[in-house]
Motif scaffolding. Structure first.
Motif, short mmCIF file in Angstrom:
data_model
loop_
_atom_site.label_atom_id
_atom_site.label_comp_id
_atom_site.label_asym_id
_atom_site.label_seq_id
_atom_site.Cartn_x
_atom_site.Cartn_y
_atom_site.Cartn_z
N GLY A 5 0.82 -1.21 0.00
CA GLY A 5 0.00 0.00 0.00
C GLY A 5 0.85 1.26 0.00
O GLY A 5 0.57 2.22 -0.72
N LEU A 6 1.91 1.27 0.80
CA LEU A 6 2.81 2.42 0.84
C LEU A 6 3.54 2.61 -0.49
O LEU A 6 3.71 3.73 -0.97
CB LEU A 6 3.81 2.28 1.98
CG LEU A 6 3.23 2.35 3.39
CD1 LEU A 6 4.31 2.06 4.42
CD2 LEU A 6 2.62 3.71 3.64
N LEU A 7 3.97 1.50 -1.09
CA LEU A 7 4.64 1.58 -2.38
C LEU A 7 3.69 2.09 -3.46
O LEU A 7 4.08 2.90 -4.31
CB LEU A 7 5.21 0.21 -2.77
CG LEU A 7 6.01 0.16 -4.06
CD1 LEU A 7 7.25 1.04 -3.94
CD2 LEU A 7 6.40 -1.26 -4.38
N THR A 8 2.44 1.66 -3.41
CA THR A 8 1.43 2.13 -4.37
C THR A 8 1.21 3.63 -4.23
O THR A 8 1.17 4.36 -5.24
CB THR A 8 0.10 1.38 -4.15
OG1 THR A 8 0.33 -0.02 -4.28
CG2 THR A 8 -0.94 1.82 -5.16
N ILE A 9 1.11 4.12 -3.01
CA ILE A 9 0.94 5.56 -2.78
C ILE A 9 2.15 6.32 -3.28
O ILE A 9 2.03 7.37 -3.93
CB ILE A 9 0.68 5.84 -1.29
CG1 ILE A 9 -0.69 5.31 -0.90
CG2 ILE A 9 0.79 7.33 -0.99
CD1 ILE A 9 -0.98 5.35 0.57
N PHE A 10 3.34 5.80 -3.05
CA PHE A 10 4.56 6.46 -3.52
C PHE A 10 4.59 6.55 -5.04
O PHE A 10 4.89 7.61 -5.60
CB PHE A 10 5.79 5.71 -3.00
CG PHE A 10 7.09 6.26 -3.51
CD1 PHE A 10 7.58 7.45 -3.03
CD2 PHE A 10 7.80 5.59 -4.49
CE1 PHE A 10 8.77 7.98 -3.50
CE2 PHE A 10 8.99 6.11 -4.98
CZ PHE A 10 9.47 7.30 -4.48
#
Length: 97
Positions: A5-10
């Motif tokens: 999820g964090l990688l997707t947001i980044f």
């Protein structure tokens, strides 16, 4: 939130940032650069605070890298803004045409 999820947001933030910056005309560059420098200052303070409370070696290393790169980015932005403003300011006793 997990790592995916964090990688997707980044990744989405990178795409949105690229699209927004690429659409800015050159006449608006200096005022936007000044605003971006203020934002980078806030981001730098956040990186310092997060690195200060991290406990592992990997987190501290990544935090220090983020602090160094953020500092270089912010200082470079101020240098570019200063140079651009000096280009457009009239010098004393000199007629600029």
């Amino acid at each position: 939130m997990g790592g995916v999820g964090l990688l997707t947001i980044f990744v989405l933030a990178v795409f949105v940032g690229f699209e927004v910056v690429s659409k800015v005309s050159s006449t608006l560059h200096t005022p936007l650069m000044s605003g971006a420098n203020a934002i980078h200052g806030v981001v730098l303070v956040g990186a310092i605070l997060i690195t200060g409370v991290s406990s592992g070696a990997v987190q501290i290393t990544l935090g220090l890298i983020a602090i160094v790169l953020g500092t270089v980015n912010m200082v470079g932005g101020f240098v570019v803004t200063d140079r651009m403003l000096r280009m457009f300011s009239a010098r004393r006793g000199e007629d600029r045409r």
